[in-house]
Design a protein around this motif. Structure first.
Motif, PDB file in Angstrom:
ATOM      1  N   SER A  16       0.836  -1.204   0.000  1.00  0.00           N
ATOM      2  CA  SER A  16       0.000   0.000   0.000  1.00  0.00           C
ATOM      3  C   SER A  16       0.870   1.253   0.000  1.00  0.00           C
ATOM      4  CB  SER A  16      -0.921  -0.022   1.222  1.00  0.00           C
ATOM      5  OG  SER A  16      -1.729   1.132   1.268  1.00  0.00           O
ATOM      6  N   ALA A 160      -6.885  -2.851  -1.147  1.00  0.00           N
ATOM      7  CA  ALA A 160      -5.468  -2.540  -1.299  1.00  0.00           C
ATOM      8  C   ALA A 160      -5.172  -1.754  -2.579  1.00  0.00           C
ATOM      9  CB  ALA A 160      -4.657  -3.840  -1.272  1.00  0.00           C
ATOM     10  N   GLY A 163      -5.999   2.148  -3.222  1.00  0.00           N
ATOM     11  CA  GLY A 163      -5.127   3.258  -2.852  1.00  0.00           C
ATOM     12  C   GLY A 163      -4.612   3.984  -4.079  1.00  0.00           C
TER      13      GLY A 163
END
Length: 318
Positions: A16, A160, A163
């Protein structure tokens, strides 16, 4: 130019953090100018050991400027450990004014919400964490299907990879839509990906209870005309009792479960390009293609045709 402080803690998910760094720094390179001044910060300014890396920090949390966007990369799915492991961050967040720009990636929305910074705001997080988030933070307007939300000075992303969706949103604002599309293309990433509904499973895990025989029967007969009394008869109980048990164990009505079961079967059928949408609609229990397509989009976040096109694109990729 937007200054961005990426907060790093022992629970930070390395992928991330990397996605955010890659997206924003690539935007700077492709734009030929500094659209984003990005730095890593930690609670005390010291390097942070992660499971597979040691991340250097350029500053302590206390040094984050007022005009800096504090962006918290994902911090994993162990919510109690995440909250217990970040007392300094939570204390700092609780002191911040409403106009302070704050953002979270994936599970880190729990940190913003725990500090009260999402109360009354729209927000999102990973679809698998939505139920726990709602239970903990009823004052937050959670939009679990959204890949990204923006409400005032609060930014959130869910999942995830989402982002990067949030970073592309920032890039579009500060560098234009063309630059955001260029960044997405270089990273081989689909821009404007829709909602998390495209990725979340339609059906909950089957409970270990007396409902299991009925659920097995529904999987075998979902394409047939089935109403609530018929399901109650199969379960050897009244319709009212069946409704109560479905709500308690699955969080939905028997009819909602049946519709999701049919859409799940339709997803599988759409992998076969030789089967028309009319045929698939009939095979999963719908005489009207339009009704089938409308419900599919409602539950899956995109039309049957778009789902098939995306699926065929993935299957054709090397």
């Amino acid at each position: 130019m937007l200054p961005v402080a990426l907060y790093v803690c022992p629970q930070t998910v390395l992928s991330s953090l990397g996605l955010a760094l890659d997206g924003l720094q690539l935007a700077n390179r492709l734009a030929g100018r500094e659209l984003f001044r990005v730095r890593q910060v930690s609670a005390d300014g010291a390097a942070v050991p992660l499971t597979h890396a040691r991340i250097e920090a350029q500053a302590a949390l206390a040094a984050v400027a007022r005009d800096e966007l504090l962006l918290i990369p994902a911090t994993g799915s162990d919510i109690p450990a995440m909250l217990a492991g970040n007392p300094a961050l939570l204390a700092w967040l609780r002191q911040q004014p409403r106009q302070r720009a704050l953002g979270s990636l994936c599970s880190s929305a729990f940190l913003l919400a725990e500090a009260g910074q999402l109360d009354g705001h729209r927000a999102t997080t990973h679809w698998a964490l939505a139920a726990e988030f709602r239970r903990r933070y009823p004052r937050v307007k959670l939009e679990a299907d959204a890949l990204c939300t923006e409400d005032g000075a609060r930014l959130c992303s869910g999942g995830a990879q989402a982002g990067l969706d949030l970073c592309l949103q920032l890039i579009a604002r500060h560098g234009g839509r063309a630059l955001a599309r260029q960044v997405a293309a270089v990273l081989v990433f689909d821009d404007a990906r829709g909602s998390q509904a495209r990725y979340a499973p339609l059906l909950p895990q089957p409970p270990r209870s007396t409902l299991a025989p009925l659920l097995d029967w529904l999987r075998q007969h979902h394409a047939e005309p089935i109403d609530l009394p018929a399901m109650a008869h199969r379960a050897h109980c009244s319709s009212r009792t069946l409704l109560r048990r479905f709500h308690a164990e699955l969080g939905m009505t028997p009819n909602e479960y049946l519709q999701r079961l049919r859409m799940d079967a339709a997803r599988e059928a759409l992998a076969d390009p030789a089967r028309s949408l009319e045929r698939i609609a009939n095979e999963v229990g719908y005489a009207d293609r339009a009704s089938f397509a409308r419900l599919f989009k409602q539950l899956c976040g995109e039309s049957p045709g778009a789902y098939r096109q995306r699926l065929q694109g993935r299957l054709a990729a090397p």
